[in-house]
Design an enzyme around this catalytic site. Structure first.
Site, PDB file in Angstrom:
ATOM      1  N   SER A 151     -23.477  -5.237  13.735  1.00 39.43           N
ATOM      2  CA  SER A 151     -22.242  -4.452  13.725  1.00 39.43           C
ATOM      3  C   SER A 151     -22.489  -2.948  13.766  1.00 39.43           C
ATOM      4  O   SER A 151     -21.538  -2.174  13.860  1.00 39.43           O
ATOM      5  CB  SER A 151     -21.398  -4.786  12.489  1.00 39.43           C
ATOM      6  OG  SER A 151     -21.918  -4.159  11.341  1.00 39.43           O
ATOM      7  N   LYS A 189     -22.726   0.709   6.489  1.00 39.19           N
ATOM      8  CA  LYS A 189     -21.549   1.069   7.279  1.00 39.19           C
ATOM      9  C   LYS A 189     -21.291   2.577   7.214  1.00 39.19           C
ATOM     10  O   LYS A 189     -21.808   3.271   6.365  1.00 39.19           O
ATOM     11  CB  LYS A 189     -20.301   0.347   6.741  1.00 39.19           C
ATOM     12  CG  LYS A 189     -20.289  -1.163   6.931  1.00 39.19           C
ATOM     13  CD  LYS A 189     -20.099  -1.547   8.373  1.00 39.19           C
ATOM     14  CE  LYS A 189     -20.016  -3.056   8.535  1.00 39.19           C
ATOM     15  NZ  LYS A 189     -21.290  -3.719   8.188  1.00 39.19           N
TER      16      LYS A 189
END
Length: 230
Positions: A151, A189
């Site tokens: 991701s 992230k």
């Protein structure tokens, strides 16, 4: 008294340190002494260390320091040494540049399991260490996590990379962080605040942002670099 092999190895290490500033690898020592295996090098290193001729520098790979030399070796070094030329005055009042550290200087930092770059997974602790070029690390305390997932690929962070993380407990919007979710799962992230919530953004359009209450998130570090093996 040193054995012939111990004496030969000590001279080899000393010569290499004088030439490059970096101690030779165990493979280089094995070849230089014509030994059959690295275990022989380990035994010689341990013997020299026990006799206080060398010292291993902590938290560094391939880092040996010469503590003392036998008289015969010191005499050889002294005889071969050339007088250093006189330093020239710096032009235009500028100070001479500092000698840079060796480009292949290596540090060992803790490797704490795998971290998700997709959905959060359990952050595993381990006692492993990872050798990292010192040039990749800045100031502060660091650790490494192996990346699992895709991701963050649009930020250049790939599955199997090692994330080099500087310990921190706060972050600014837009920084890539290691966020511990509900004290049990960690993820890598982009960190952003969104009203009263915290948003963790992926760098892959196939994934959706993750939103949490502030008390669900604890920052454990900020991305400082990446190490990739081919």
């Amino acid at each position: 008294m040193l054995t012939a092999k111990q004496h030969e190895l000590l001279c080899f290490i000393n010569d290499r340190l004088n030439e490059t500033g970096v101690s030779p690898s165990f493979e280089e020592m094995k070849e230089a002494l014509d030994l059959k295996s690295k275990s022989g090098v380990h035994r010689l290193i341990s013997a020299l260390e026990e006799r206080s001729f060398i010292r291993r520098l902590p938290n560094r790979a391939r880092a040996l320091e010469i503590v003392k030399l036998p008289d015969a070796v010191k005499a050889r070094v002294t005889a071969s040494a050339q007088p250093a030329p006189a330093a020239k005055p710096a032009a235009s009042g500028k100070a001479s540049a500092a000698v840079p550290s060796a480009a292949n200087d290596v540090l060992e930092i803790p490797l704490h399991g795998r971290i998700a770059a997709g959905l959060p997974i359990e952050a595993l602790e381990s006692q492993s260490m990872l050798s990292v070029p010192a040039a990749l690390l800045g100031p502060g305390e660091h650790y490494a996590l192996e990346v699992s997932g895709d991701s963050m690929v649009e930020a250049g962070i790939l599955d199997g990379d090692y994330a080099l993380v500087r310990k921190a407990d706060t972050a600014r919007d837009g920084e890539i962080v290691v966020a511990l979710v509900d004290e049990s799962e960690a993820t890598l992230k982009f960190f952003r605040r969104e009203g009263s919530m915290v948003r963790l953004d992926p760098a892959n359009r196939a994934y959706d942002p993750q939103r949490y209450k502030p008390n669900q998130i604890r920052i454990q570090g900020k991305l400082a670099g990446l190490l990739r093996r081919y």
